[in-house]
Design an enzyme around this catalytic site. Structure first.
Site, PDB file in Angstrom:
ATOM      1  N   GLU A  17       0.815  -1.226   0.000  1.00 22.65           N
ATOM      2  CA  GLU A  17       0.000   0.000   0.000  1.00 22.65           C
ATOM      3  C   GLU A  17       0.850   1.279   0.000  1.00 22.65           C
ATOM      4  OE1 GLU A  17      -3.791  -1.584   2.565  1.00 22.65           O
ATOM      5  OE2 GLU A  17      -2.026  -0.999   3.707  1.00 22.65           O
TER       6      GLU A  17
HETATM    7  C1  TNX Z   1      -4.423  -3.977   4.632  1.00 23.52           C
HETATM    8  S1  TNX Z   1      -2.844  -6.302   4.167  1.00 23.52           S
HETATM    9  C2  TNX Z   1      -3.141  -3.746   5.109  1.00 23.52           C
HETATM   10  C3  TNX Z   1      -2.974  -3.259   6.482  1.00 23.52           C
HETATM   11  C4  TNX Z   1      -4.278  -3.114   7.201  1.00 23.52           C
HETATM   12  C5  TNX Z   1      -5.199  -4.256   6.828  1.00 23.52           C
HETATM   13  C6  TNX Z   1      -6.476  -4.254   7.597  1.00 23.52           C
HETATM   14  C7  TNX Z   1      -1.726  -5.306   4.074  1.00 23.52           C
HETATM   15  C8  TNX Z   1      -0.467  -5.816   3.562  1.00 23.52           C
HETATM   16  N1  TNX Z   1      -1.984  -4.059   4.446  1.00 23.52           N
HETATM   17  O1  TNX Z   1      -2.262  -2.045   6.479  1.00 23.52           O
HETATM   18  O2  TNX Z   1      -4.018  -3.117   8.557  1.00 23.52           O
HETATM   19  O3  TNX Z   1      -5.470  -4.171   5.457  1.00 23.52           O
HETATM   20  O4  TNX Z   1      -7.219  -5.417   7.356  1.00 23.52           O
END
Ligand code: TNX
Length: 511
Positions: A311
């Site tokens: 992300e």
């Molecule tokens: C996605 S999964 C994220 C996290 C959040 C999560 C909440 C991932 C690699 N990144 O930053 O905490 O969703 O479900």
């Protein structure tokens, strides 16, 4: 007679025809002392019997080096004796965990059924992840999570140690990280002791976690999430981070969950993601990356260092690729194996040995599979964490109020269970899969009780995907079998102090 309930399902299990082995205070445990200690603790928790010094029937626990695959074991139990043989110390430990699940009440007493079990793991890597950044969790809570995980034959604890909301690991080379960026968490800093006051692990704390995990045959995989998820870094070292970017996603999160927009120099206590980035074209950033991973490498006996990479929505694709190549090379040069979330597979110059962690859906969407496949094409492997199956922070359908719903809505125990690892990423079969990991993100998870609720019983479904034979190759590896077997563990889990969610999908045994 029905087969005794073992979770994760073993490779083979055959009920004996004779009478069971009676557990009594005269039962003698012979052999490996670590395994004997582990078994005595389980028996005592479950039955209140203390084994040890009698002259009665014998339980023998021994390592027979090389008698099978790594981590494998064999149990032969009849009325006269119980013999557990591990191919190595981990295998013997797992045999003892299975024995704990076999303990059954018989009138006023306790028995182990007559049975023969042969068992070995399908995948080498079987992980649980705990996010200690969104809400901090104490060493005691982590130790309890290690015990719970080890009882299901998990062998890796991935700690998500840093995120926008806080930096949770003390480092001598960069002391300001914990001095200036560890005091808060999601929801602010007011309710100390409920996770909300923030917190961090001292180096001694981290050592204690690593050693405790090792005593349960688990490695620790530390994650320092970069180049996004780094707002907290900027509280300590403002020269290393870009100003936050405010996206439409962030406005939506604020609408849904409240919180403020992130501001440079102010702790972030909301739940949005994707607004922060390290500076990509500044050498000081790579000095920082080298300091942080160099110190972590020295503190971490396991082979893996995780550098995040998920992300990074406010880093351009080209900058992201530059960062991933450099961070993965720094870790590889330390003699460690880098691990990254699957987005990092988009970086053409990522170190070839980097393990990818796939967190897309069971049916991959929007390029996730391609990025994941890139790791396998490089000759490395994947850890599978399909979000709509084994993200333990997703709501249960019958428990609104705990957890998130973005991964295809609430996740039932059946959905957590009913998938086949080799069917997730097209073209990636067992040879491309290092293992399975169930993450527990903690935006909405504050207490040890919350962790138990979200992880149990669904972590058991992940354990079965990680350890047990492939679906279609064993009659035990079905939802119908799993729900009965996991239900039979209720009394054991209660005796271990696990506050599992009594999901209405499971026929829970009461004794
Ligand atoms: C996605 S999964 C994220 C996290 C959040 C999560 C909440 C991932 C690699 N990144 O930053 O905490 O969703 O479900």
């Amino acid at each position: 007679m029905s087969l005794p309930a073992v979770v994760p399902a073993p490779t083979s299990i055959e009920a004996g025809s004779g009478a069971p082995f009676r557990l009594a205070s005269t039962t003698v445990v012979k052999g490996d002392t670590d395994a004997a200690t582990a078994l005595s603790a389980i028996v005592e928790a479950r039955t209140r019997l203390s084994l040890a010094t009698g002259d009665g029937a014998v339980i023998e626990l021994r390592v027979d080096a090389g008698s099978g695959a790594p981590e494998s074991y064999r149990i032969a139990a009849d009325e006269a004796s119980v013999v557990v043989t591990g191919a190595d110390a981990a295998g013997l430990f797992y045999g003892v965990q299975t024995l704990g699940q076999l303990i059954a009440r018989d009138g006023d007493g306790w028995v182990l059924p007559a049975v023969t079990i042969e068992d070995a793991p399908r995948f080498a890597y079987r992980g649980l992840m705990l996010d200690v950044a969104r809400h901090f969790h104490s060493v005691d809570t982590v130790r309890a999570y290690i015990d719970r995980g080890a009882s299901l034959k998990f062998n890796a604890l991935h700690l998500h140690l840093t995120d926008d909301q806080g930096w949770r690991i003390q480092l001598d080379s960069r002391p300001e990280l914990t001095e200036k960026a560890s005091g808060t968490s999601v929801g602010g800093g007011s309710v100390v002791g409920q996770g909300r006051g923030g917190g961090f692990y001292t180096k001694a704390d981290y050592r204690e976690i690593v050693e405790y995990a090792a005593s349960r045959h688990m490695i620790v995989v530390p994650e320092i999430d970069m180049p996004g998820h780094t707002h907290a870094v900027g509280l300590a070292y403002p020269e290393l981070t870009e100003a936050p970017t405010v996206s439409e996603h962030m406005r939506e999160t604020i609408r849904d969950y409240g919180g403020e927009e992130p501001r440079t120099g102010t702790p972030y206590d909301g739940m949005a993601v994707g607004f922060s980035s390290l500076k990509i074209h500044d050498e000081a950033t790579y000095d920082f990356v080298a300091d942080v991973f160099g110190e972590l490498a020295a503190m971490t006996p396991g082979p893996y260092l995780h550098f995040g990479g998920d992300e990074s929505l406010s880093t351009t694709d080209d900058d992201f690729a530059v960062f991933v190549a450099r961070a993965s090379a720094i870790i590889a040069d330390l003699g460690k194996t880098p691990v990254a979330w699957h987005e990092a597979g988009a970086a053409p110059d990522i170190a070839d040995i980097t393990i990818g962690q796939y967190w897309g859906f069971l049916t991959p969407q929007e390029g996730a599979a391609e990025k994941a496949i890139a790791f396998v094409d490089n000759g490395a492997q994947l850890i599978l964490s399909p979000a709509d199956a084994i993200y333990l922070d997703m709501q249960y359908p019958d428990l609104p109020g705990h957890g998130l719903t973005w991964a295809n809505g609430p996740t039932s125990v059946e959905r957590a269970y009913s998938w086949e690892p080799s069917d997730v990423v097209p073209g990636v079969d067992d040879s491309g899969i290092l293992g399975i990991e169930a993450p527990l993100w903690t935006e909405t998870i504050r207490t040890a009780a919350d962790i138990d609720t979200m992880a149990f019983p669904r972590a058991a479904a992940a354990a079965e995907a990680a350890w047990s034979p492939a679906t279609g190759t064993s009659e035990l590896r079905t939802w119908a079998s799993f729900r009965e077997r996991v239900g039979a563990l209720g009394p054991l889990w209660t005796s271990m102090g696990i506050g599992f969610h009594p999901s209405d999908e499971i026929p829970w045994a009461t004794e």
